[in-house]
Design a protein around this motif. Structure first.
Motif, PDB file in Angstrom:
ATOM      1  N   SER A 158      -4.769   0.970   4.069  1.00 41.62           N
ATOM      2  CA  SER A 158      -5.683   1.053   5.213  1.00 41.62           C
ATOM      3  C   SER A 158      -6.068  -0.335   5.725  1.00 41.62           C
ATOM      4  O   SER A 158      -6.199  -0.530   6.933  1.00 41.62           O
ATOM      5  CB  SER A 158      -6.923   1.857   4.839  1.00 41.62           C
ATOM      6  OG  SER A 158      -7.605   1.235   3.775  1.00 41.62           O
ATOM      7  N   THR A 181       0.837   3.790  -3.085  1.00 40.67           N
ATOM      8  CA  THR A 181       0.387   5.150  -2.811  1.00 40.67           C
ATOM      9  C   THR A 181       1.428   6.169  -3.238  1.00 40.67           C
ATOM     10  O   THR A 181       1.099   7.177  -3.883  1.00 40.67           O
ATOM     11  CB  THR A 181       0.061   5.315  -1.313  1.00 40.67           C
ATOM     12  OG1 THR A 181      -0.927   4.352  -0.944  1.00 40.67           O
ATOM     13  CG2 THR A 181      -0.448   6.702  -1.005  1.00 40.67           C
ATOM     14  N   GLY A 206       0.809  -1.219   0.000  1.00 41.31           N
ATOM     15  CA  GLY A 206       0.000   0.000   0.000  1.00 41.31           C
ATOM     16  C   GLY A 206       0.836   1.259   0.000  1.00 41.31           C
ATOM     17  O   GLY A 206       0.534   2.226  -0.707  1.00 41.31           O
ATOM     18  N   ALA A 259      -3.138  13.558  -6.992  1.00 44.14           N
ATOM     19  CA  ALA A 259      -4.310  13.221  -6.178  1.00 44.14           C
ATOM     20  C   ALA A 259      -5.503  12.991  -7.100  1.00 44.14           C
ATOM     21  O   ALA A 259      -5.862  13.840  -7.897  1.00 44.14           O
ATOM     22  CB  ALA A 259      -4.611  14.333  -5.192  1.00 44.14           C
ATOM     23  N   TYR A 311      -8.757   9.631  -8.094  1.00 42.15           N
ATOM     24  CA  TYR A 311      -9.357   8.349  -7.743  1.00 42.15           C
ATOM     25  C   TYR A 311      -8.391   7.181  -7.930  1.00 42.15           C
ATOM     26  O   TYR A 311      -8.524   6.145  -7.305  1.00 42.15           O
ATOM     27  CB  TYR A 311     -10.619   8.107  -8.567  1.00 42.15           C
ATOM     28  CG  TYR A 311     -11.766   8.986  -8.145  1.00 42.15           C
ATOM     29  CD1 TYR A 311     -12.297   8.889  -6.873  1.00 42.15           C
ATOM     30  CD2 TYR A 311     -12.306   9.916  -9.020  1.00 42.15           C
ATOM     31  CE1 TYR A 311     -13.338   9.700  -6.472  1.00 42.15           C
ATOM     32  CE2 TYR A 311     -13.352  10.732  -8.638  1.00 42.15           C
ATOM     33  CZ  TYR A 311     -13.866  10.610  -7.355  1.00 42.15           C
ATOM     34  OH  TYR A 311     -14.894  11.412  -6.971  1.00 42.15           O
ATOM     35  N   ILE A 313      -4.211   3.435  -1.428  1.00 43.05           N
ATOM     36  CA  ILE A 313      -4.738   3.765  -0.104  1.00 43.05           C
ATOM     37  C   ILE A 313      -5.552   2.606   0.474  1.00 43.05           C
ATOM     38  O   ILE A 313      -5.497   2.350   1.681  1.00 43.05           O
ATOM     39  CB  ILE A 313      -5.573   5.061  -0.169  1.00 43.05           C
ATOM     40  CG1 ILE A 313      -4.651   6.243  -0.479  1.00 43.05           C
ATOM     41  CG2 ILE A 313      -6.330   5.302   1.121  1.00 43.05           C
ATOM     42  CD1 ILE A 313      -5.370   7.546  -0.692  1.00 43.05           C
ATOM     43  N   ILE A 314      -6.288   1.885  -0.369  1.00 43.24           N
ATOM     44  CA  ILE A 314      -7.128   0.789   0.128  1.00 43.24           C
ATOM     45  C   ILE A 314      -6.284  -0.324   0.744  1.00 43.24           C
ATOM     46  O   ILE A 314      -6.540  -0.733   1.886  1.00 43.24           O
ATOM     47  CB  ILE A 314      -8.078   0.287  -0.978  1.00 43.24           C
ATOM     48  CG1 ILE A 314      -9.130   1.353  -1.261  1.00 43.24           C
ATOM     49  CG2 ILE A 314      -8.726  -1.028  -0.582  1.00 43.24           C
ATOM     50  CD1 ILE A 314     -10.019   1.054  -2.442  1.00 43.24           C
ATOM     51  N   LEU A 316      -5.481   7.024  -6.890  1.00 43.47           N
ATOM     52  CA  LEU A 316      -4.714   6.898  -5.657  1.00 43.47           C
ATOM     53  C   LEU A 316      -5.341   5.883  -4.694  1.00 43.47           C
ATOM     54  O   LEU A 316      -4.663   5.354  -3.820  1.00 43.47           O
ATOM     55  CB  LEU A 316      -4.592   8.268  -4.992  1.00 43.47           C
ATOM     56  CG  LEU A 316      -3.517   8.452  -3.937  1.00 43.47           C
ATOM     57  CD1 LEU A 316      -2.149   8.163  -4.513  1.00 43.47           C
ATOM     58  CD2 LEU A 316      -3.558   9.856  -3.399  1.00 43.47           C
ATOM     59  N   LEU A 317      -6.631   5.602  -4.870  1.00 39.44           N
ATOM     60  CA  LEU A 317      -7.292   4.605  -4.020  1.00 39.44           C
ATOM     61  C   LEU A 317      -6.679   3.219  -4.192  1.00 39.44           C
ATOM     62  O   LEU A 317      -6.777   2.387  -3.295  1.00 39.44           O
ATOM     63  CB  LEU A 317      -8.784   4.544  -4.344  1.00 39.44           C
ATOM     64  CG  LEU A 317      -9.611   5.731  -3.881  1.00 39.44           C
ATOM     65  CD1 LEU A 317     -11.037   5.591  -4.388  1.00 39.44           C
ATOM     66  CD2 LEU A 317      -9.589   5.840  -2.381  1.00 39.44           C
ATOM     67  N   GLY A 318      -6.041   2.971  -5.343  1.00 37.96           N
ATOM     68  CA  GLY A 318      -5.368   1.693  -5.566  1.00 37.96           C
ATOM     69  C   GLY A 318      -4.246   1.447  -4.582  1.00 37.96           C
ATOM     70  O   GLY A 318      -3.846   0.307  -4.367  1.00 37.96           O
TER      71      GLY A 318
END
Length: 111
Positions: A93, A72, A68, A81, A83, A89-90, A85-87
């Motif tokens: 987290s 990130t 992650g 920044a 969408y 961040i998920i 970036l969710l690859g």
């Protein structure tokens, strides 16, 4: 049909064939593993495998955090920044959550 469109069709079929072949392998693995366990139970030789959730949460958490973080950082540099970036961040987290679970369980396990 010209050569360009034939090549596009072949290139489009390759992932589909790969997914179907992978699904067939997974199906037969599950089928044969189920039959093996059934026969072992009938023969009275089946022993249930222990699953260590404590060690699994530590290993999976560490792997997800490292993947992650690297995703990130890479996606933030490459795309900024957004969408995409969710690859990163998920998994980051989820990994942090598993490490928090491991930390809570570690304190609960001490006598």
């Amino acid at each position: 049909m010209n050569r360009g469109s034939a090549a596009e069709v072949i290139i489009a079929i390759i992932p589909i064939v790969g997914i179907v072949m992978g699904s067939v392998v997974v199906f037969f693995y599950l089928l044969w593993n189920h039959k093996r366990k059934t026969l072992l139970i009938k023969a009275g030789q089946y022993t249930r495998a222990d699953f260590d959730l404590f060690a699994f949460s530590l290993l999976t958490g560490l792997l997800l955090v490292t993947v992650g973080i690297s995703l990130t950082v890479f996606l933030a540099i490459a795309k900024g920044a957004g969408y995409g970036l969710l690859g990163g961040i998920i998994p980051l987290s989820i990994g942090i959550g598993l490490l928090i679970y491991h930390g809570i369980r570690r304190h609960d396990r001490k006598p």
